[in-house]
Design a protein around this motif. Structure first.
Motif, PDB file in Angstrom:
ATOM      1  N   PHE A  17      -2.669   6.701   1.640  1.00 15.20           N
ATOM      2  CA  PHE A  17      -1.954   7.946   1.840  1.00 15.20           C
ATOM      3  C   PHE A  17      -2.061   9.445   0.858  1.00 15.20           C
ATOM      4  CE2 PHE A  17      -0.653   4.471   4.357  1.00 15.20           C
ATOM      5  CZ  PHE A  17      -0.877   4.358   5.605  1.00 15.20           C
ATOM      6  N   GLY A  18      -2.891  10.397   1.376  1.00 20.26           N
ATOM      7  CA  GLY A  18      -3.365  11.527  -0.060  1.00 20.26           C
ATOM      8  C   GLY A  18      -2.472  10.623  -1.450  1.00 20.26           C
ATOM      9  N   ALA A  19      -1.089  11.209  -1.901  1.00 20.52           N
ATOM     10  CA  ALA A  19      -1.146  10.318  -3.510  1.00 20.52           C
ATOM     11  C   ALA A  19       0.072   9.201  -3.224  1.00 20.52           C
ATOM     12  CB  ALA A  19       0.124  11.499  -3.872  1.00 20.52           C
ATOM     13  N   VAL A  20       0.064   8.151  -2.017  1.00 22.70           N
ATOM     14  CA  VAL A  20       0.030   7.448  -2.162  1.00 22.70           C
ATOM     15  C   VAL A  20      -0.665   6.486  -1.760  1.00 22.70           C
ATOM     16  CG1 VAL A  20       1.824   5.581  -0.629  1.00 22.70           C
ATOM     17  CG2 VAL A  20       2.552   7.634  -1.437  1.00 22.70           C
ATOM     18  N   SER A  21      -0.194   5.149  -2.996  1.00 20.52           N
ATOM     19  CA  SER A  21      -2.001   3.921  -2.096  1.00 20.52           C
ATOM     20  C   SER A  21      -1.012   2.751  -1.974  1.00 20.52           C
ATOM     21  CB  SER A  21      -2.861   3.589  -3.255  1.00 20.52           C
ATOM     22  OG  SER A  21      -3.236   4.843  -3.339  1.00 20.52           O
ATOM     23  N   VAL A  22      -0.936   1.931  -0.688  1.00 15.85           N
ATOM     24  CA  VAL A  22      -0.734   0.635  -0.557  1.00 15.85           C
ATOM     25  C   VAL A  22      -1.287  -0.061  -0.417  1.00 15.85           C
ATOM     26  CG1 VAL A  22       0.343  -0.972   1.123  1.00 15.85           C
ATOM     27  CG2 VAL A  22       1.547   1.524   0.711  1.00 15.85           C
ATOM     28  N   LEU A  23      -0.987  -1.073  -1.302  1.00 16.48           N
ATOM     29  CA  LEU A  23      -2.545  -2.225  -1.615  1.00 16.48           C
ATOM     30  C   LEU A  23      -2.201  -3.561  -1.345  1.00 16.48           C
ATOM     31  CD1 LEU A  23      -3.040  -1.981  -5.791  1.00 16.48           C
ATOM     32  CD2 LEU A  23      -4.406  -0.787  -2.905  1.00 16.48           C
ATOM     33  N   VAL A  24      -2.817  -4.694   0.023  1.00 15.68           N
ATOM     34  CA  VAL A  24      -2.015  -5.564   0.284  1.00 15.68           C
ATOM     35  C   VAL A  24      -2.934  -6.134   0.026  1.00 15.68           C
ATOM     36  CG1 VAL A  24      -2.396  -6.476   3.098  1.00 15.68           C
ATOM     37  CG2 VAL A  24      -1.929  -4.134   2.459  1.00 15.68           C
ATOM     38  N   THR A  25      -2.440  -7.874  -0.868  1.00 13.90           N
ATOM     39  CA  THR A  25      -3.477  -8.632  -0.964  1.00 13.90           C
ATOM     40  C   THR A  25      -1.925  -9.966  -0.760  1.00 13.90           C
ATOM     41  OG1 THR A  25      -1.324  -9.060  -3.378  1.00 13.90           O
ATOM     42  CG2 THR A  25      -3.463  -7.749  -3.530  1.00 13.90           C
ATOM     43  N   THR A  26      -3.092 -11.485  -1.432  1.00 10.27           N
ATOM     44  CA  THR A  26      -2.879 -12.667  -0.371  1.00 10.27           C
ATOM     45  C   THR A  26      -1.528 -13.298  -1.468  1.00 10.27           C
ATOM     46  OG1 THR A  26      -4.565 -13.402  -2.454  1.00 10.27           O
ATOM     47  CG2 THR A  26      -4.730 -13.397  -0.290  1.00 10.27           C
ATOM     48  N   THR A  27      -0.761 -13.730  -1.349  1.00 10.00           N
ATOM     49  CA  THR A  27       0.269 -14.432  -2.157  1.00 10.00           C
ATOM     50  C   THR A  27      -0.348 -14.935  -4.132  1.00 10.00           C
ATOM     51  OG1 THR A  27       0.772 -16.131  -0.881  1.00 10.00           O
ATOM     52  CG2 THR A  27       1.613 -16.825  -2.340  1.00 10.00           C
ATOM     53  N   ALA A  28      -0.873 -15.174  -4.547  1.00  3.51           N
ATOM     54  CA  ALA A  28      -1.918 -15.452  -5.759  1.00  3.51           C
ATOM     55  C   ALA A  28      -3.487 -15.064  -5.664  1.00  3.51           C
ATOM     56  CB  ALA A  28      -1.722 -16.997  -6.513  1.00  3.51           C
ATOM     57  N   GLY A  29      -3.891 -14.219  -6.551  1.00 10.25           N
ATOM     58  CA  GLY A  29      -5.270 -13.526  -6.867  1.00 10.25           C
ATOM     59  C   GLY A  29      -5.798 -14.528  -6.930  1.00 10.25           C
ATOM     60  N   ASP A  30      -5.930 -15.858  -6.885  1.00 11.23           N
ATOM     61  CA  ASP A  30      -6.769 -16.932  -7.187  1.00 11.23           C
ATOM     62  C   ASP A  30      -7.253 -18.143  -6.097  1.00 11.23           C
ATOM     63  OD1 ASP A  30      -4.687 -18.080  -7.785  1.00 11.23           O
ATOM     64  OD2 ASP A  30      -5.568 -19.223  -9.501  1.00 11.23           O
ATOM     65  N   ARG A  31      -6.141 -17.995  -5.261  1.00 14.18           N
ATOM     66  CA  ARG A  31      -6.102 -18.005  -3.949  1.00 14.18           C
ATOM     67  C   ARG A  31      -5.868 -18.103  -1.952  1.00 14.18           C
ATOM     68  NH1 ARG A  31      -1.327 -19.670  -4.508  1.00 14.18           N
ATOM     69  NH2 ARG A  31       0.494 -21.272  -5.413  1.00 14.18           N
TER      70      ARG A  31
END
Length: 90
Positions: free
Chosen positions: A38-52
């Motif tokens: 959203f312009g200067a704001v970013s939201v990253l949606v990820t899983t509980t853990a990066g490897d599973r």
């Protein structure tokens, strides 16, 4: 959406517009990331853990997809396009 059991501490309102975009980033060696910019704001949606990925992660992804589709349909239904590319809400 299901009803929240916890009291909201705060609400962040990110308005769509010219600079807003959603991008999915699949990775071969880690779980995917959904970026909402959203312009200067970013939201990253990820899983509980990066490897599973857990069953809860899968359920949330499905819920997110359903709600995003409902949002898209509502926006499309409300949009009455003007010749200059802008629109008015119904």
């Amino acid at each position: 959406m299901t009803r929240r059991r916890n009291h909201r501490v705060s609400i962040i309102n990110l308005n769509t517009g010219r600079g807003a975009r959603a991008t999915s980033h699949p990775y071969p060696a880690r779980t995917p990331v959904l970026a909402l910019d959203f312009g200067a704001v970013s939201v990253l949606v990820t899983t509980t853990a990066g490897d599973r990925v857990t069953a809860a992660d899968v359920e949330f992804a499905r819920q997110l997809a359903r709600e995003a589709q409902t949002f898209a349909r509502s926006v499309e239904r409300s949009f009455h396009g003007m010749p200059d590319g802008t629109g008015l809400a119904a």
